[in-house]
Scaffold this motif. Structure first.
Motif, PDB file in Angstrom:
ATOM      1  N   ILE A  97       0.824  -1.203   0.000  1.00  0.00           N
ATOM      2  CA  ILE A  97       0.000   0.000   0.000  1.00  0.00           C
ATOM      3  C   ILE A  97       0.865   1.262   0.000  1.00  0.00           C
ATOM      4  O   ILE A  97       1.954   1.271   0.567  1.00  0.00           O
ATOM      5  N   ALA A  98       0.393   2.293  -0.643  1.00  0.00           N
ATOM      6  CA  ALA A  98       1.053   3.597  -0.608  1.00  0.00           C
ATOM      7  C   ALA A  98       0.538   4.375   0.601  1.00  0.00           C
ATOM      8  O   ALA A  98      -0.663   4.376   0.887  1.00  0.00           O
ATOM      9  N   ALA A  99       1.459   5.025   1.313  1.00  0.00           N
ATOM     10  CA  ALA A  99       1.084   5.793   2.493  1.00  0.00           C
ATOM     11  C   ALA A  99       1.883   7.083   2.551  1.00  0.00           C
ATOM     12  O   ALA A  99       2.994   7.166   2.021  1.00  0.00           O
ATOM     13  N   THR A 100       1.304   8.070   3.201  1.00  0.00           N
ATOM     14  CA  THR A 100       2.003   9.329   3.435  1.00  0.00           C
ATOM     15  C   THR A 100       2.896   9.188   4.663  1.00  0.00           C
ATOM     16  O   THR A 100       2.770   8.238   5.444  1.00  0.00           O
ATOM     17  N   THR A 129       2.876  14.767   3.343  1.00  0.00           N
ATOM     18  CA  THR A 129       1.978  14.752   4.502  1.00  0.00           C
ATOM     19  C   THR A 129       0.671  15.406   4.076  1.00  0.00           C
ATOM     20  O   THR A 129       0.661  16.305   3.231  1.00  0.00           O
ATOM     21  N   ILE A 130      -0.438  14.931   4.657  1.00  0.00           N
ATOM     22  CA  ILE A 130      -1.735  15.516   4.297  1.00  0.00           C
ATOM     23  C   ILE A 130      -2.541  15.960   5.517  1.00  0.00           C
ATOM     24  O   ILE A 130      -3.556  16.619   5.371  1.00  0.00           O
ATOM     25  N   GLY A 131      -2.116  15.574   6.709  1.00  0.00           N
ATOM     26  CA  GLY A 131      -2.765  16.079   7.921  1.00  0.00           C
ATOM     27  C   GLY A 131      -3.979  15.316   8.383  1.00  0.00           C
ATOM     28  O   GLY A 131      -4.198  15.149   9.576  1.00  0.00           O
ATOM     29  N   ALA A 132      -4.798  14.837   7.457  1.00  0.00           N
ATOM     30  CA  ALA A 132      -6.008  14.082   7.808  1.00  0.00           C
ATOM     31  C   ALA A 132      -6.370  13.197   6.631  1.00  0.00           C
ATOM     32  O   ALA A 132      -6.036  13.511   5.488  1.00  0.00           O
ATOM     33  N   GLY A 133      -7.071  12.100   6.937  1.00  0.00           N
ATOM     34  CA  GLY A 133      -7.475  11.199   5.867  1.00  0.00           C
ATOM     35  C   GLY A 133      -7.792   9.827   6.405  1.00  0.00           C
ATOM     36  O   GLY A 133      -8.129   9.658   7.576  1.00  0.00           O
ATOM     37  N   ILE A 134      -7.673   8.835   5.542  1.00  0.00           N
ATOM     38  CA  ILE A 134      -7.941   7.453   5.924  1.00  0.00           C
ATOM     39  C   ILE A 134      -6.633   6.805   6.356  1.00  0.00           C
ATOM     40  O   ILE A 134      -5.689   6.728   5.568  1.00  0.00           O
ATOM     41  N   PRO A 135      -6.546   6.343   7.609  1.00  0.00           N
ATOM     42  CA  PRO A 135      -5.303   5.736   8.094  1.00  0.00           C
ATOM     43  C   PRO A 135      -5.021   4.391   7.435  1.00  0.00           C
ATOM     44  O   PRO A 135      -5.897   3.775   6.818  1.00  0.00           O
ATOM     45  N   LEU A 136      -3.811   3.921   7.624  1.00  0.00           N
ATOM     46  CA  LEU A 136      -3.327   2.679   7.027  1.00  0.00           C
ATOM     47  C   LEU A 136      -4.273   1.505   7.270  1.00  0.00           C
ATOM     48  O   LEU A 136      -4.517   0.698   6.372  1.00  0.00           O
TER      49      LEU A 136
END
Length: 200
Positions: free
Chosen positions: A8-11, A157-164
């Motif tokens: 998976i791609a993650a920030t 970094t995006i600060g908020a979103g759907i976690p891993l």
């Protein structure tokens, strides 16, 4: 035995998508896809490229890692919305959903039952490893079964979103061993973690 791999791609701050759950690599998306990143995917993980991307890039390599991809309903519907009922025609494609009903494509299997039981059965079958593409909710439901994490860490970094592991993941500490890493000039990292033996 086959391994279940969450690739998976993650920030940097641990998100796999923005708060709305839209495809961050799609039109208007915010995810960087530098040239060296794409070259690495083609060379090392060609089977993880969607069918339309493989066709556009002239990728024909079968790949050596995965022959099965698992997807949750929301992730699957991102493709459906743009007219792609099977984004991975070169893999066995399984979608977990209690609400989707029948499969929109004869090559896509929709399962409404327990994903853990299904994965345990898949692991006993012959074949290559099994790839969990997401989303986070499915990964969270399968957390106890994941043998390996391959995190494509973006310099973002995006600060908020759907976690891993999704917004509803339980607090269940697990330890992992770093068993591989690739650092690209663009700043992206490919980090491979293997579940430590003896963990629950």
């Amino acid at each position: 035995m086959r391994k279940l791999v969450y690739y998976i791609a993650a920030t940097i701050d641990g998100f796999i998508a923005g708060p709305d759950g839209a495809d961050p690599t799609g039109p208007g998306g915010f995810w960087p896809i530098p040239e060296d990143y794409l070259r690495h995917l083609i060379a090392e993980y060609p089977e993880t490229l969607p069918g339309p991307a493989r066709e556009a890039l002239g990728v024909t390599a079968e790949g050596t890692r995965f022959d099965t991809v698992l997807e949750g309903r929301h992730s699957y519907e991102l493709g459906l919305k743009v007219g792609i009922p099977d984004a991975y025609p070169h893999l066995r494609h399984v979608v977990f959903s209690r609400t989707l009903g029948g499969s929109p494509d004869p090559n896509v299997t929709v399962l409404s039952g327990d994903p853990v039981a299904a994965v345990r059965e898949l692991k006993q079958q012959d074949g290559k490893d099994i790839w969990v593409i997401g989303g986070g909710t499915l990964a969270g439901a399968l957390a106890t079964e994941i043998d390996q994490l391959v995190v494509k860490l973006a310099p973002l970094t995006i600060g908020a979103g759907i976690p891993l592991f999704g917004r509803d993941a339980a607090f269940e500490p697990r330890t992992w061993e770093l068993t591989g890493h690739t650092v690209l000039d663009s700043g992206a990292l490919f980090l491979t973690y293997t579940r430590r033996r003896g963990d629950s």
